[in-house]
Design an enzyme around this catalytic site. Structure first.
Site, PDB file in Angstrom:
ATOM      1  N   ASN A 105     -12.171  -1.171   8.322  1.00 45.47           N
ATOM      2  CA  ASN A 105     -10.681  -1.453   7.764  1.00 45.47           C
ATOM      3  C   ASN A 105     -10.930  -1.014   6.204  1.00 45.47           C
ATOM      4  O   ASN A 105      -9.942  -0.024   5.246  1.00 45.47           O
ATOM      5  CB  ASN A 105     -10.701  -3.141   7.215  1.00 45.47           C
ATOM      6  CG  ASN A 105     -10.457  -3.545   6.737  1.00 45.47           C
ATOM      7  OD1 ASN A 105      -8.602  -3.314   5.955  1.00 45.47           O
ATOM      8  ND2 ASN A 105      -9.514  -5.106   7.301  1.00 45.47           N
ATOM      9  N   ASP A 106     -11.915  -1.596   5.334  1.00 47.48           N
ATOM     10  CA  ASP A 106     -12.401  -1.502   3.667  1.00 47.48           C
ATOM     11  C   ASP A 106     -12.166  -0.033   3.261  1.00 47.48           C
ATOM     12  O   ASP A 106     -11.937   0.303   2.751  1.00 47.48           O
ATOM     13  CB  ASP A 106     -13.909  -2.391   3.446  1.00 47.48           C
ATOM     14  CG  ASP A 106     -13.454  -3.389   3.123  1.00 47.48           C
ATOM     15  OD1 ASP A 106     -12.023  -4.093   3.938  1.00 47.48           O
ATOM     16  OD2 ASP A 106     -14.280  -4.295   3.447  1.00 47.48           O
ATOM     17  N   VAL A 107     -12.450   0.672   4.240  1.00 48.86           N
ATOM     18  CA  VAL A 107     -13.259   2.105   4.048  1.00 48.86           C
ATOM     19  C   VAL A 107     -11.842   3.034   4.356  1.00 48.86           C
ATOM     20  O   VAL A 107     -12.145   3.962   3.817  1.00 48.86           O
ATOM     21  CB  VAL A 107     -14.612   2.818   4.991  1.00 48.86           C
ATOM     22  CG1 VAL A 107     -15.814   2.170   4.933  1.00 48.86           C
ATOM     23  CG2 VAL A 107     -13.900   2.652   6.359  1.00 48.86           C
ATOM     24  N   VAL A 108     -11.298   2.505   4.495  1.00 44.87           N
ATOM     25  CA  VAL A 108      -9.683   3.111   4.877  1.00 44.87           C
ATOM     26  C   VAL A 108      -8.665   2.451   4.115  1.00 44.87           C
ATOM     27  O   VAL A 108      -7.455   2.382   4.246  1.00 44.87           O
ATOM     28  CB  VAL A 108      -8.867   3.753   5.860  1.00 44.87           C
ATOM     29  CG1 VAL A 108      -9.989   4.312   6.928  1.00 44.87           C
ATOM     30  CG2 VAL A 108      -9.064   2.396   7.130  1.00 44.87           C
TER      31      VAL A 108
END
Lengths: 460, 102
Positions: free
Chosen positions: A384-387
């Site tokens: 989630n956060d890494v994209v």
């Protein structure tokens, strides 16, 4: 005799260094670990030979019980549980360092003398840092094992309380040499254990890679300090080696999140739901296995982005099956690995290696980012956060500035998620609302299985 | 201050620099095994624990020393076995041997 022992220690230290050198290449890494283990064996054997050995039965009994439990638990553990296993073993080391220092203090007081400062200071350092590493690692273990909530738990003024406790403990450690007593040593150890707990509890799940690397460095430094206490060179060299390598890894990890180490440790990131306000929520575009099957099967290049959700669902084998199926149809399949995906440095690499995904199919962020524009389908599984494009575009976002995988530049992005419920930190992810994004709801394992059978049926 | 202290500090500083320069070159694909292997290497505490067990006398010291040995043994044995299990799994695709490994 002590000359032979010192020579053996030198051989051991060389083997540790050569072992770590070999760990720089996947092809030689296993040999590197073996060399380090041989070095350890040499150090242990010559320690026993070179000393006047007392308490032999006790020594053997404890050693065998420890070795059996250590071997059994590390063999039995599932690959998905690897981060907590590493954390647990690290904590054991921290505890050992504190107990070594305490044992030396007991010995000295028993003889009615207290060691000089050059041994007393590292001893007190061991009680402080070793105990913090011990209890901090246990908390990390409990969080990763999900025996306690993985999210950041914080109360008001926590940093103040922790800082105050640390200052008190340091003052106590400074006072002890003036008035040596085992009671004070115990107070120092118990206080440090409490500090370790309250220091790791407010760290959220996604920051675990940093904390695990840091605790590893702590135990390394504690081992070096124990070497100063016992005037033992191999402890000093090996401990310093681990201390500095752990520190580097900590810095690499926090840099990969574009946050300072202080921010990771003290911000209790993700304990409160952050309202960004600026990102516009549009409509999401749900999809199903059949549509995803069509998209993937007729693509030229597919990039799979794994995240912690993949580890939770234990869907790494399905990932590998999908790769094989698509590769057999001539699709170019790659995996894009974000440096902090998962719960420890390199977590995804280990997980996919377990499913026999060859490591040359795994691409680092810097290598894969220029490729997304030429990618037909990106499959985001449990990340989630890494994209999150907000990290690139929205200065108001809490993760603004963090380097991300630019999946939104691909033709189609398929996001597999269990539901639209806010993930870690409750940060909005505008990726989900983009025109070229399709949401493929479901548990990663189940979703991938239905995708696999859909490809086999529809496109056979 | 005992005579060996300077020599010990000398070893310490050199080892810090060695560790620093070794790790900066490790690719991200190996970060987990690397951390796990260094985790096992600080299990060298088992050497320290052995020394305190050898010389322990009196109940409380024996208990504390035995605890140190137990914890350090778990650390060192578990650490190396877990790392080996991880590294056993890392392999290259048989068909693409020519491609440069990252």
């Amino acid at each position: 005799m002590s000359n032979i022992r010192d020579a053996a220690y030198m051989v051991a230290a060389i083997l540790f260094i050569v072992g770590v050198m070999r760990l720089r290449n996947p092809a030689t890494a296993r040999m590197g670990n073996l060399l380090a283990a041989i070095g350890m064996l040499i150090a242990v054997v010559f320690t026993v030979i070179g000393a006047s050995v007392g308490n032999v039965m006790l020594l053997l009994a404890v050693f065998i019980v420890g070795a059996v439990i250590g071997t059994y638990s590390s063999r039995a553990v599932k690959m998905t549980a690897m981060p907590q296993m590493v954390a647990a073993f690290n904590g054991m080391g921290g505890g050992a360092a504190a107990m070594i220092a305490l044992s030396e203090a007991l010995q000295a007081l028993g003889h009615g003398s207290y060691p000089g400062l050059s041994q007393a200071v590292p001893g007190l350092f061991d009680m402080l840092v070793g105990s913090i590493s011990f209890s901090g690692s246990i908390i990390a273990f409990l969080k990763l094992q999900e025996w306690m909530p993985g999210r950041a738990i914080a109360f008001k003024g926590q940093n103040g309380v922790n800082a105050g406790l640390l200052i008190l403990l340091v003052l106590l450690a400074i006072y002890i040499p003036f008035s040596p007593s085992i009671t004070l040593d115990w107070i120092l150890i118990v206080g440090s254990v409490i500090l370790g707990v309250s220091f790791v509890v407010p760290v959220g799940g996604a920051d675990m890679p940093v904390i695990i690397a840091l605790l590893n460095a702590f135990t390394g430094i504690a081992a070096a300090a124990a070497g100063f206490v016992l005037q033992n060179d191999v402890l000093i060299v090996a401990g310093a080696l681990v201390g500095s390598s752990g520190t580097i890894l900590t810095l690499i990890m926090s840099r990969a999140m574009n946050r300072s180490i202080f921010n990771v440790l003290f911000s209790a990131f993700g304990s409160k739901v952050t309202a960004t306000g600026t990102s516009e929520r549009g409509e999401i575009h749900p999809t199903n296995a059949e549509e995803v099957a069509m998209l993937c099967a007729y693509a030229q290049r597919v990039v799979i982005v794994p995240g912690y959700g993949l580890a939770v669902a234990r869907a790494q084998q399905e990932c590998k099956d999908l790769m094989d199926l698509l590769t057999s149809r001539g699709v170019d399949v790659r995996f894009a690995i974000h440096p902090v995906a998962g719960r420890m440095p390199g977590h995804m690499n280990v997980l996919l290696a377990e499913a026999n995904v060859p490591y040359d199919r795994l691409y680092d962020m810097d290598d894969i980012n220029p490729e997304f524009q030429r990618t037909d389908v990106v499959l985001v599984i449990g990340a989630n956060d890494v994209v999150n494009p907000d990290a690139r575009e929205n200065p108001g976002s809490p993760i603004y500035g963090m380097p991300i995988l630019n999946v939104d530049q691909a033709k189609t992005v398929i996001v597999n998620k269990r539901s639209m419920a806010a993930g870690f930190a409750g940060i909005d992810n505008p990726l989900f609302f983009k025109q070229n994004t399709k949401m493929f709801f479901g548990d990663a394992k189940g979703a991938l299985q239905s995708l696999l059978s859909a490809i086999k049926e529809e496109v056979a | 201050m005992h005579a060996n202290l300077l020599q010990e500090l000398f070893f310490f500083v050199l080892a810090v620099f060695t560790g620093w320069s070794l790790i900066t070159k490790v690719p991200p694909v190996l970060h987990t095994p690397l951390m796990s292997a260094t985790n096992a290497i600080h299990g060298v505490l088992v050497v320290g624990a052995l020394i305190v067990v050898f010389t322990a006398s009196g109940t409380s010291q024996i208990i504390v020393a035995a605890l140190a040995l137990f914890l350090a043994t778990l650390n060192v044995v578990g650490g190396f076995v877990v790392t080996d299990r991880m590294l056993e799994m890392f392999r290259k695709s048989p068909t693409e041997k020519g491609q440069a490994a990252k």
